[in-house]
Write an enzyme that holds these catalytic residues in place. Structure first.
Site, short mmCIF file in Angstrom:
data_model
loop_
_atom_site.label_atom_id
_atom_site.label_comp_id
_atom_site.label_asym_id
_atom_site.label_seq_id
_atom_site.Cartn_x
_atom_site.Cartn_y
_atom_site.Cartn_z
N GLN A 1 -24.93 12.64 16.24
CA GLN A 1 -24.31 11.49 16.91
C GLN A 1 -24.06 10.34 15.94
O GLN A 1 -24.56 10.34 14.82
CB GLN A 1 -25.22 11.02 18.06
CG GLN A 1 -26.68 10.79 17.63
CD GLN A 1 -27.69 11.02 18.73
OE1 GLN A 1 -27.32 11.10 19.90
NE2 GLN A 1 -28.96 11.11 18.39
N TYR A 44 -37.68 -0.59 30.38
CA TYR A 44 -37.43 0.85 30.40
C TYR A 44 -38.64 1.64 29.93
O TYR A 44 -39.17 2.50 30.65
CB TYR A 44 -36.21 1.16 29.54
CG TYR A 44 -35.89 2.63 29.43
CD1 TYR A 44 -35.18 3.29 30.44
CD2 TYR A 44 -36.29 3.37 28.32
CE1 TYR A 44 -34.89 4.64 30.34
CE2 TYR A 44 -36.00 4.72 28.21
CZ TYR A 44 -35.30 5.36 29.22
OH TYR A 44 -35.03 6.69 29.13
N GLN A 45 -39.14 1.33 28.74
CA GLN A 45 -40.22 2.15 28.15
C GLN A 45 -41.51 2.05 28.95
O GLN A 45 -42.22 3.04 29.09
CB GLN A 45 -40.54 1.73 26.70
CG GLN A 45 -39.38 1.16 25.94
CD GLN A 45 -38.62 2.18 25.13
OE1 GLN A 45 -38.75 3.38 25.35
NE2 GLN A 45 -37.83 1.71 24.22
N ASP A 93 -37.10 6.61 19.09
CA ASP A 93 -37.39 5.24 18.67
C ASP A 93 -38.89 4.95 18.65
O ASP A 93 -39.33 4.02 17.98
CB ASP A 93 -36.66 4.26 19.60
CG ASP A 93 -36.92 4.58 21.05
OD1 ASP A 93 -37.99 4.22 21.55
OD2 ASP A 93 -36.05 5.22 21.70
N GLU A 99 -37.95 15.25 19.33
CA GLU A 99 -36.70 14.47 19.18
C GLU A 99 -35.76 15.27 18.29
O GLU A 99 -36.16 15.78 17.25
CB GLU A 99 -37.03 13.10 18.56
CG GLU A 99 -35.87 12.37 17.90
CD GLU A 99 -34.76 11.97 18.86
OE1 GLU A 99 -35.05 11.33 19.89
OE2 GLU A 99 -33.59 12.31 18.58
N ASP A 112 -34.50 20.59 18.88
CA ASP A 112 -33.92 20.56 20.22
C ASP A 112 -35.02 20.84 21.25
O ASP A 112 -35.74 21.84 21.15
CB ASP A 112 -32.83 21.62 20.30
CG ASP A 112 -32.07 21.57 21.62
OD1 ASP A 112 -32.48 20.81 22.53
OD2 ASP A 112 -31.06 22.29 21.74
N ALA A 113 -35.13 19.97 22.25
CA ALA A 113 -36.18 20.11 23.25
C ALA A 113 -36.05 21.41 24.05
O ALA A 113 -37.05 21.97 24.51
CB ALA A 113 -36.17 18.90 24.18
N ASP A 138 -37.28 11.17 27.93
CA ASP A 138 -36.60 9.93 27.54
C ASP A 138 -35.38 10.35 26.73
O ASP A 138 -35.35 10.23 25.52
CB ASP A 138 -37.55 9.07 26.69
CG ASP A 138 -36.88 7.83 26.15
OD1 ASP A 138 -35.86 7.40 26.73
OD2 ASP A 138 -37.37 7.29 25.15
N TYR A 178 -28.21 -1.92 30.06
CA TYR A 178 -27.69 -0.60 30.43
C TYR A 178 -26.54 -0.80 31.41
O TYR A 178 -26.53 -1.79 32.16
CB TYR A 178 -28.79 0.25 31.10
CG TYR A 178 -29.80 0.86 30.12
CD1 TYR A 178 -29.58 0.87 28.75
CD2 TYR A 178 -30.97 1.43 30.60
CE1 TYR A 178 -30.51 1.44 27.87
CE2 TYR A 178 -31.91 2.00 29.73
CZ TYR A 178 -31.66 2.00 28.37
OH TYR A 178 -32.58 2.55 27.52
N1 AAT Z 1 -36.16 5.02 24.36
C1 AAT Z 1 -34.87 4.69 24.85
C2 AAT Z 1 -33.79 5.39 24.20
C3 AAT Z 1 -33.29 6.59 24.57
S1 AAT Z 1 -33.26 7.62 23.29
C4 AAT Z 1 -32.84 9.20 23.75
C5 AAT Z 1 -33.11 10.15 22.59
O1 AAT Z 1 -32.95 11.49 23.04
C6 AAT Z 1 -32.19 9.99 21.37
O2 AAT Z 1 -32.94 9.63 20.26
C7 AAT Z 1 -31.57 11.39 21.20
O3 AAT Z 1 -31.40 11.76 19.85
C8 AAT Z 1 -32.59 12.27 21.91
N2 AAT Z 1 -32.09 13.56 22.37
C9 AAT Z 1 -30.87 13.85 22.90
N3 AAT Z 1 -30.76 15.16 23.15
C10 AAT Z 1 -31.92 15.74 22.78
C11 AAT Z 1 -32.40 17.11 22.77
N4 AAT Z 1 -31.63 18.11 23.21
N5 AAT Z 1 -33.65 17.34 22.30
C12 AAT Z 1 -34.43 16.33 21.85
N6 AAT Z 1 -34.02 15.03 21.83
C13 AAT Z 1 -32.78 14.74 22.28
C14 AAT Z 1 -32.78 6.91 25.94
C15 AAT Z 1 -31.85 5.86 26.45
C16 AAT Z 1 -31.28 6.12 27.83
C17 AAT Z 1 -29.94 5.48 27.97
C18 AAT Z 1 -29.46 5.51 29.37
N7 AAT Z 1 -28.08 5.10 29.49
#
Ligand code: AAT
Length: 291
Positions: free
Chosen positions: A34, A64-65, A89, A109, A140-141, A159, A227
């Site tokens: 990305q 959010y967190q 993050d 992540e 990848d999760a 998240d 958001y």
């Molecule tokens: N803590 C608030 C920020 C996020 S971050 C979401 C994270 O998910 C990103 O770092 C992205 O790289 C990761 N991610 C995306 N797809 C995958 C995957 N398949 N496996 C593992 N990690 C992944 C969330 C914000 C929410 C915004 C709402 N509009």
């Protein structure tokens, strides 16, 4: 560039844009997954943007967190093992580590660049990575969960970014099935679940999938001004086993539990916000089918 207002447009919120004034652009790079952008804003502190979507700002990330973490973890007695999906993050890790009962945290992540950028520009979030209970898996999760032993986790927090790009599969049924398998009986899942103003259909789809997969399903929400539409929701699920009453938390966290590193106090979450988060507007109650 500096002094300009950046407009966030996206098919996820057609016909509207939200905007933030840029003080200074700090970082812009394309990762394998990305576009990663960090800028200093006029009123929200530093901002992290992925593929043109705001992921967090220093000012409102607490809403959010703290909610995505403590809604599930305060709903069960002494959570020990926790999985965070996404969350590169580190903000959710920071919140998970407030719980002194927690002994092991895995985070999966996909994008190492998000982690590196957070360590450089968002130290108040990346501090989560410094806790010795945290184990980082870059990948990848979907893949990670395929190899996770059954019943490993007391709680899982998804998240993840919006379901365009690398997070597409994270809203589909096979993924929820693997999440359910990875939880112990009575374990809980909290999943980022978009805006009730913009994505009622997506929320309904996710709720239906979860109802087929879990014993109980609830929807909660919070306000995050940066958001789209200013709100974001969460789907909370529990696996069959000891019943979980999400609305009445049994494991309060107001009493500060963190280790010396986590001296930051809660800014948003408390038991009243927890209970209030499950109150739903009339239109949403009509449009989504919660049992
Ligand atoms: N803590 C608030 C920020 C996020 S971050 C979401 C994270 O998910 C990103 O770092 C992205 O790289 C990761 N991610 C995306 N797809 C995958 C995957 N398949 N496996 C593992 N990690 C992944 C969330 C914000 C929410 C915004 C709402 N509009």
């Amino acid at each position: 560039s500096s002094g300009e207002v950046v407009y966030f447009n996206n098919p996820m919120w057609p016909g509207e844009a939200h905007s933030i004034k840029v003080e200074k652009k700090l970082y812009e790079e394309k990762s394998n997954f990305q576009e990663v952008l960090v800028f200093e804003s006029l009123t929200y502190g530093k901002v992290l943007v992925l593929d043109g979507i705001v992921q967090l700002t220093e000012k409102d990330e607490c809403a959010y967190q703290e909610m995505i973490t403590h809604l599930p973890l305060c709903s069960i007695q002494s959570p020990k093992t926790v999985l965070v999906v996404g969350g590169g993050d580190g903000g959710v890790l920071r919140e998970v580590c407030r719980h002194s009962s927690v002994t092991h945290v895995d985070i999966c992540e996909i994008d190492k660049m998000v982690i590196d950028v957070s360590k450089k520009y968002f130290p108040e979030l990346a501090v989560g990575f410094e806790d010795p209970r945290v184990h980082l898996h870059v990948g990848d999760a979907v893949e990670f969960l395929r190899f996770t032993p059954e019943g490993k986790y007391d709680a899982i927090i998804v998240d993840s970014s919006d379901p365009v790009g690398p997070a597409q599969e994270l809203v589909e049924k096979p993924f929820f099935v693997t999440l359910a398998k990875a939880l112990r009986p009575g374990g809980v899942l909290c999943n980022m679940a978009e805006s009730m103003w913009l994505h009622t259909h997506l929320i309904q789809d996710m709720i239906s999938i979860c109802q087929q997969t879990f014993a109980s399903v609830r929807y909660a929400w919070t306000t995050v001004p940066t958001y789209p539409s200013g709100v974001i929701g969460f789907i909370l699920c529990s696996k069959e086993g000891p019943p979980v009453d999400f609305v009445n938390p049994i494991n309060p966290i107001e009493i500060f539990e963190g280790t010396a590193k986590y001296t930051r106090e809660l800014r948003f979450y408390n038991s009243e916000m927890h209970k209030a988060a499950f109150a739903l507007p009339a239109f949403l109650k009509r449009e989504v089918k919660l049992l």
